[in-house]
Design a protein around this motif. Structure first.
Motif, PDB file in Angstrom:
ATOM      1  N   THR A 198       0.835  -1.207   0.000  1.00  0.00           N
ATOM      2  CA  THR A 198       0.000   0.000   0.000  1.00  0.00           C
ATOM      3  C   THR A 198       0.862   1.246   0.000  1.00  0.00           C
ATOM      4  OG1 THR A 198      -1.752  -1.178   1.195  1.00  0.00           O
ATOM      5  CG2 THR A 198      -1.822   1.223   1.238  1.00  0.00           C
ATOM      6  N   ALA A 201       2.120   1.743  -3.402  1.00  0.00           N
ATOM      7  CA  ALA A 201       1.067   2.294  -4.263  1.00  0.00           C
ATOM      8  C   ALA A 201       0.847   3.769  -3.983  1.00  0.00           C
ATOM      9  CB  ALA A 201      -0.227   1.510  -4.062  1.00  0.00           C
ATOM     10  N   ILE A 236      -6.396   5.568  -1.516  1.00  0.00           N
ATOM     11  CA  ILE A 236      -5.403   4.556  -1.147  1.00  0.00           C
ATOM     12  C   ILE A 236      -4.797   4.877   0.216  1.00  0.00           C
ATOM     13  CG2 ILE A 236      -3.195   3.529  -1.792  1.00  0.00           C
ATOM     14  CD1 ILE A 236      -3.915   3.964  -4.681  1.00  0.00           C
ATOM     15  N   SER A 442      -2.786  -1.711  -7.589  1.00  0.00           N
ATOM     16  CA  SER A 442      -2.835  -1.738  -6.129  1.00  0.00           C
ATOM     17  C   SER A 442      -3.599  -2.942  -5.624  1.00  0.00           C
ATOM     18  CB  SER A 442      -3.481  -0.445  -5.617  1.00  0.00           C
ATOM     19  OG  SER A 442      -3.584  -0.463  -4.217  1.00  0.00           O
TER      20      SER A 442
END
Length: 477
Positions: A198, A201, A236, A442
């Protein structure tokens, strides 16, 4: 005097034990699983049925010294295991109590009495002029319950079966504690990997936002394109905090299982440090029933319930007790056993319940119902064990397919994002394609981590379902 031949009926009756003796509880057996290899194209292969059904210290097959240290600490300091061990000791002592109750009971007693009688009353002593005196009595009492119909023997069997239940429950608690710990370690490692993916991303999206802001300043894209990418970035970023919270929870759970307070610093392995077991057990249905501690505990519950039925039946039949006492009495302590002062008595009593308001009959029926319930619970435990094994094996086989799909999706999404980013830099594509490619990349990275963790998780499930706990594991504490 009682003749020896008159004791023969009592001797024969004393060897009689009433109650159910056939405890067969048929369980439908599933077909045996087929051994074979699980060979995904994008991960390590696993061989089912290449090791015995019981794998001692199975957690060592994950190849992590950190995990081994955590398991050892859990076995030494877990409070649930300490409670289960204490319950086992208690049940064992109660079994000894039940056995001791069937032995003769011997008690010694001594009583001293100081008495003054009225002159107007008859004096119990030989010397009629003595009105103030002491009286000493010492005696030995022996009581022996003759177990005609096995009431006592059934109580002993029930207590021993309860101790057996506690022993199997301890093994089940050990197996569960180890499996929960290993599962928590896998979950923690997977969350760490997801957090890393994460964050990667997020960094990629920040780079894309900076790229679009640069193109906006040059007039190539509008404010809406930049805002759309900023929204994707914020989305995100919002997923990072829940992942971190879950990671902290798993770290606290691991510490708690190991007997430490949450927040205690513990060395935990990463997902890359947990190696997939190359060989896994594939137990036959009969081996599952023989090895699973929860099934064995349910079997012992049936034994205890059957013994309770025998006790309830024996309570409706005659009971015989023999009691004897011997001693001496005197006004002088050292004269209690002189002359005619010693005494003795032997009493035999036979009791046959006649009317108890149907209480004893209903107690027997209640015990029989408890036996039926114990048999049903045994069958349910065995069927659940078969289901656990079946689920774990099915999970392992489908996990391999899911891993291949996740690996292909991750590779494709990574290539797509790289090409889309390059085309956006050249002005050949708009932000919609970039958003789609970024989101897909992602999600694919997270799914790949989850697919890898699932294979580890289902390996743990198969070990637990097969009953892979060493018989002498209790000695490790």
């Amino acid at each position: 005097m009682m003749r020896p031949q008159s004791l023969l009926p009592l001797v024969l009756l004393a060897g009689c034990t009433v109650g159910p003796h056939s405890l067969t509880t048929p369980v439908p057996l599933p077909p045996a699983q087929t051994p074979g290899a699980i060979t995904p194209a994008s991960g390590a292969a696993q061989q089912l049925g290449a090791v015995p059904a019981i794998v001692p210290n199975w957690w060592q097959s994950f190849g992590s010294a950190k995990l081994d240290a955590l398991v050892a600490r859990t076995l030494a300091h877990n409070d649930d295991l300490a409670a289960a061990e204490a319950s086992l000791r208690q049940a064992q002592e109660m079994a000894r109590v039940a056995r001791g109750a069937q032995a003769p009971q011997v008690d010694a007693g001594y009583q001293a009495q100081r008495t003054q009688v009225s002159r107007s009353l008859s004096n119990p002593l030989a010397d009629q002029n003595t009105f103030l005196y002491s009286f000493h009595t010492a005696q030995l009492t022996v009581a022996y319950p003759i177990d005609l119909f096995g009431a006592g023997r059934n109580k002993v069997r029930s207590a021993r079966a309860a101790a057996e239940v506690a022993a199997h429950q301890l093994r089940a608690a050990q197996a569960t504690a180890i499996a929960n710990l290993v599962q928590a370690v896998i979950d923690h490692a997977a969350l760490v990997a997801q957090i890393e993916a994460t964050r990667a991303a997020i960094q990629d999206n920040r780079t894309l936002v900076a790229l679009l802001e640069k193109r906006r300043n040059l007039g190539d894209v509008g404010e809406a394109d930049v805002s759309a990418q900023q929204t994707a970035l914020a989305t995100i970023e919002a997923t990072l905090a829940p992942l971190e919270r879950q990671r902290q929870h798993q770290a606290g759970l691991i510490a708690t299982l190991a007997g430490d307070a949450p927040g205690t610093a513990v060395a935990l392995p990463s997902l890359a440090e947990l190696h997939l077991p190359a060989t896994l057990p594939l137990a036959l249905p009969a081996e599952i029933v023989a090895n699973r501690p929860d099934v064995r505990a349910a079997e012992a519950e049936v034994k205890a319930a059957a013994a309770d039925v025998g006790s309830a039946i024996a309570a409706r039949l005659p009971s015989l007790t023999l009691t004897g006492n011997a001693g001496g009495s005197s006004t002088r302590f050292f004269d209690m056993f002189k002359g005619s002062n010693p005494f003795f008595s032997i009493v035999g009593g036979l009791t046959q319940p006649i009317f108890h308001g149907a209480q004893l009959k209903h107690q027997q029926r209640a015990a029989e119902a408890a036996l039926d319930a114990a048999k049903a619970q045994y069958r349910a435990a065995a069927l659940q064990a078969f289901l656990d094994v079946d689920d774990a094996i099915a999970g392992l086989r489908t996990d391999a397919e899911a891993l291949d799909a996740a690996a292909r999706a991750d590779a494709a999404a990574t290539r797509t994002l790289a090409m889309t980013r390059r085309q956006v830099e050249l002005g050949a594509l708009g932000t919609l394609q970039l958003l789609n490619a970024s989101s897909a990349a992602s999600q694919a990275s997270v799914q790949l981590v989850q697919a890898k963790a699932a294979r580890l998780t289902d390996s743990v499930a198969l070990y637990l379902a097969s009953g892979s706990t060493p018989a002498d594991l209790a000695a490790a504490r």
